[in-house]
Motif scaffolding. Structure first.
Motif, mmCIF file in Angstrom:
data_model
loop_
_atom_site.group_PDB
_atom_site.id
_atom_site.type_symbol
_atom_site.label_atom_id
_atom_site.label_comp_id
_atom_site.label_asym_id
_atom_site.label_seq_id
_atom_site.Cartn_x
_atom_site.Cartn_y
_atom_site.Cartn_z
ATOM 1 N N CYS A 3 0.750 -1.312 -0.117
ATOM 2 C CA CYS A 3 0.128 0.133 0.016
ATOM 3 C C CYS A 3 0.688 1.369 -0.035
ATOM 4 C CB CYS A 3 -1.066 -0.031 1.290
ATOM 5 S SG CYS A 3 -0.168 -0.029 2.824
ATOM 6 N N LYS A 5 1.185 3.451 2.133
ATOM 7 C CA LYS A 5 1.861 3.671 3.613
ATOM 8 C C LYS A 5 3.332 3.143 3.634
ATOM 9 C CE LYS A 5 0.940 2.210 8.028
ATOM 10 N NZ LYS A 5 -0.226 1.819 8.769
ATOM 11 N N CYS A 6 3.058 1.748 3.212
ATOM 12 C CA CYS A 6 4.178 0.938 3.117
ATOM 13 C C CYS A 6 5.313 1.200 2.257
ATOM 14 C CB CYS A 6 3.854 -0.681 3.222
ATOM 15 S SG CYS A 6 2.859 -1.051 4.486
ATOM 16 N N LYS A 66 4.273 -9.755 5.973
ATOM 17 C CA LYS A 66 3.629 -10.900 6.864
ATOM 18 C C LYS A 66 3.276 -11.818 5.619
ATOM 19 C CE LYS A 66 1.210 -8.078 10.056
ATOM 20 N NZ LYS A 66 -0.204 -7.609 10.305
ATOM 21 N N VAL A 77 -4.002 -8.209 -0.707
ATOM 22 C CA VAL A 77 -3.679 -7.560 0.450
ATOM 23 C C VAL A 77 -2.306 -6.849 0.404
ATOM 24 C CG1 VAL A 77 -5.321 -8.868 1.807
ATOM 25 C CG2 VAL A 77 -2.987 -9.638 1.716
ATOM 26 N N CYS A 78 -2.023 -5.885 1.160
ATOM 27 C CA CYS A 78 -0.709 -5.452 1.319
ATOM 28 C C CYS A 78 0.218 -6.536 1.940
ATOM 29 C CB CYS A 78 -0.697 -4.102 2.071
ATOM 30 S SG CYS A 78 1.155 -3.488 2.331
ATOM 31 N N CYS A 81 1.703 -4.818 5.688
ATOM 32 C CA CYS A 81 0.673 -4.699 6.655
ATOM 33 C C CYS A 81 -0.644 -5.556 6.929
ATOM 34 C CB CYS A 81 0.378 -3.208 6.720
ATOM 35 S SG CYS A 81 -0.628 -2.734 5.510
ATOM 36 N N GLY A 82 -1.126 -6.244 5.401
ATOM 37 C CA GLY A 82 -2.273 -6.950 5.374
ATOM 38 C C GLY A 82 -3.501 -6.110 5.225
ATOM 39 N N LYS A 83 -3.270 -5.035 4.571
ATOM 40 C CA LYS A 83 -4.301 -3.918 4.453
ATOM 41 C C LYS A 83 -5.038 -4.395 3.037
ATOM 42 C CE LYS A 83 -5.441 0.654 3.144
ATOM 43 N NZ LYS A 83 -4.656 2.196 3.224
ATOM 44 N N GLN A 84 -6.487 -4.529 2.901
ATOM 45 C CA GLN A 84 -6.860 -4.828 1.610
ATOM 46 C C GLN A 84 -6.632 -3.733 0.434
ATOM 47 O OE1 GLN A 84 -8.817 -8.025 1.298
ATOM 48 N NE2 GLN A 84 -8.843 -7.498 -0.960
ATOM 49 N N VAL A 85 -6.098 -3.986 -0.468
ATOM 50 C CA VAL A 85 -5.399 -3.248 -1.635
ATOM 51 C C VAL A 85 -6.314 -3.322 -2.792
ATOM 52 C CG1 VAL A 85 -3.454 -2.576 -2.829
ATOM 53 C CG2 VAL A 85 -3.280 -3.277 -0.478
#
Length: 96
Positions: A3, A5-6, A66, A77-78, A81-85
């Motif tokens: 994402c 942010k990462c 991760k 996902v990212c 961090c595992g955020k849905q992208v």
């Protein structure tokens, strides 16, 4: 696949040492010690494939993440961090 942010975490330089300013291959500035035993002094050695593993397939990951690249893309996902992208609802993917 990461994402926004990462992406800032990935922008770090691999070799931050400047030449002759604290570099490990010079004797000036506390870098290399003269007559140093290398077997005794290598405490924190960098390994390209560290101890981190993917949470899904248990494959080794080369960064602070991760998920590995294939699992992150298949889930959408990212990797860090595992955020849905990405929405992979209408994608035709296989489990191979």
């Amino acid at each position: 696949m990461v994402c926004e942010k990462c992406e800032k975490k990935l922008a770090k330089v691999i070799v931050p040492d400047k030449w002759k300013e604290g570099a490990s291959n010079t004797t000036e500035g506390g870098g290399r010690k003269i007559n140093e035993n290398k077997l005794l002094s290598k405490k924190h050695r960098w390994t390209p494939y560290g101890q981190t593993k993917c949470t899904i397939c248990k494959q080794q990951v080369h960064q602070d993440a991760k998920y590995c690249h294939t699992c992150a893309y298949s889930k959408g996902v990212c990797a860090m961090c595992g955020k849905q992208v990405l929405d992979t609802k209408f994608y035709k993917q296989s489990n191979v």
